[in-house]
Design an enzyme around this catalytic site. Structure first.
Site, PDB file in Angstrom:
ATOM      1  CG  ASP A 150     -30.753 145.533  35.691  1.00 19.64           C
ATOM      2  OD1 ASP A 150     -30.072 146.404  36.479  1.00 19.64           O
ATOM      3  OD2 ASP A 150     -31.084 146.305  34.657  1.00 19.64           O
ATOM      4  CG  ASN A 198     -33.672 149.055  24.225  1.00 21.25           C
ATOM      5  OD1 ASN A 198     -33.857 149.572  25.225  1.00 21.25           O
ATOM      6  ND2 ASN A 198     -33.032 147.796  23.896  1.00 21.25           N
ATOM      7  CG  HIS A 223     -33.708 148.288  28.490  1.00 23.34           C
ATOM      8  ND1 HIS A 223     -32.371 148.186  27.785  1.00 23.34           N
ATOM      9  CD2 HIS A 223     -33.450 149.401  29.245  1.00 23.34           C
ATOM     10  CE1 HIS A 223     -31.372 148.926  28.522  1.00 23.34           C
ATOM     11  NE2 HIS A 223     -32.177 149.579  29.464  1.00 23.34           N
ATOM     12  CD  GLU A 258     -31.933 144.824  26.208  1.00 22.62           C
ATOM     13  OE1 GLU A 258     -32.501 145.904  25.799  1.00 22.62           O
ATOM     14  OE2 GLU A 258     -30.666 144.871  26.080  1.00 22.62           O
TER      15      GLU A 258
HETATM   16  C1  F6R Z   1     -30.205 149.756  35.001  1.00 23.35           C
HETATM   17  C2  F6R Z   1     -31.448 149.204  34.165  1.00 23.35           C
HETATM   18  C3  F6R Z   1     -31.698 150.020  32.963  1.00 23.35           C
HETATM   19  C4  F6R Z   1     -31.641 151.521  33.030  1.00 23.35           C
HETATM   20  C5  F6R Z   1     -31.775 152.268  31.742  1.00 23.35           C
HETATM   21  C6  F6R Z   1     -31.952 153.774  31.703  1.00 23.35           C
HETATM   22  O1  F6R Z   1     -30.192 148.944  36.347  1.00 23.35           O
HETATM   23  O2  F6R Z   1     -32.232 148.506  34.658  1.00 23.35           O
HETATM   24  O3  F6R Z   1     -32.668 149.454  32.378  1.00 23.35           O
HETATM   25  O4  F6R Z   1     -32.603 152.060  34.124  1.00 23.35           O
HETATM   26  O5  F6R Z   1     -31.014 151.585  30.702  1.00 23.35           O
HETATM   27  O6  F6R Z   1     -30.468 154.128  32.083  1.00 23.35           O
HETATM   28  P1  F6R Z   1     -30.313 155.484  32.472  1.00 23.35           P
HETATM   29  O7  F6R Z   1     -30.801 155.808  33.604  1.00 23.35           O
HETATM   30  O8  F6R Z   1     -28.520 155.477  32.916  1.00 23.35           O
HETATM   31  O9  F6R Z   1     -30.684 156.367  31.445  1.00 23.35           O
END
Ligand code: F6R
Length: 244
Positions: free
Chosen positions: A67, A136, A138, A143
């Protein structure tokens, strides 16, 4: 789906790195999607080290970036592109044709989604998708409330994502939209591996593993994946009632 609980983030990272290496060893032309973020950082460092130490051939493997923040340029250190270049693409010296990252700056976001979907399907789909989990629930930028039938798409970011996302940036940055692979990519990936670490992820891991399967918590889709691997540490598992 298989749940593995590790003592700590280091043990979890070793196992995740091992799984990515073994995937490429077993199928050198693997197509692997990589998330960005704090959780997989050590796993990627171990992965690149192991690939070189074990002299695993990775000339034919393809990396996909999961992403990107819309409106954030790749040279911004908070971008997903910068993260993947620094932690995987540059250490392995991947060739330009060997990877594809979303361009969050393009004026043609729908075209960017089509191009990503074509890039993946021309290569036979994803062999492995490595994802983290947002506070959340995701996955990527899928989302809460997202359709499970989407492939690449542009999405309005949830307030939690825009707020928590500031941790990646040196200066406060306006984060309103994301461009992301969809839940359909995860469902169709031959293997889906979710990593979660730390106490702050404990409530969402409980909802993910013990709550109702619903797109209100997109990560619950992992439970329906025939080859889903959930790797978490003790802290992230601390609220689970039934642990394996
Ligand atoms: C990033 C992504 C997000 C993260 C998620 C957790 O490419 O796709 O979904 O994997 O927000 O982020 P961290 O690992 O920083 O807690």
């Amino acid at each position: 789906m298989m749940l593995n609980v590790f003592d700590d983030h280091t043990d979890l990272s070793f196992q995740a790195a091992r799984i990515i290496c073994d995937q490429i060893k077993a199928k050198p032309d693997s197509v692997i999607c990589f998330a960005s973020g704090e959780t997989p950082l050590s796993a990627y460092s171990l992965f690149t080290t192991l690939m070189m130490a074990e002299q695993i051939d990775y000339e034919h493997f393809t990396l996909i970036g999961l992403d990107e923040w819309v409106g954030v340029p790749p040279e911004n250190h908070g971008s997903c592109a910068w993260f993947l270049r620094t932690n995987v693409i540059n250490p392995l010296n991947l060739l330009p044709g060997q990877y594809r990252l979303f361009d969050g700056m393009t004026s043609d976001l729908p075209g960017e989604c089509v191009a990503m979907d074509e890039f993946i399907s021309e290569r036979g789909g994803l062999d492995l998708i490595v994802v983290g989990i947002g506070m959340n629930g995701h996955i990527g930028f899928n989302e809460p409330g997202v359709s499970p039938d989407l492939y690449s798409h542009v999405i309005e970011l949830d307030e939690i994502t825009s707020t928590v996302g500031q941790k990646y940036f040196k200066e406060e940055t306006r984060l309103t939209k994301g461009i992301t692979l969809g839940i359909s990519h995860l469902r169709e990936a031959k293997t889906a591996m979710l990593l979660a670490s730390g106490e702050r992820k404990a409530p969402i891991m409980k909802a993910t593993l013990e709550g109702e399967i619903s797109m209100e918590v997109p990560a619950t889709i992992m439970r329906e994946h025939p080859n889903g691997l959930v790797l978490i540490d003790q802290k992230a598992a601390s609220l689970l009632t039934a642990r394996e």
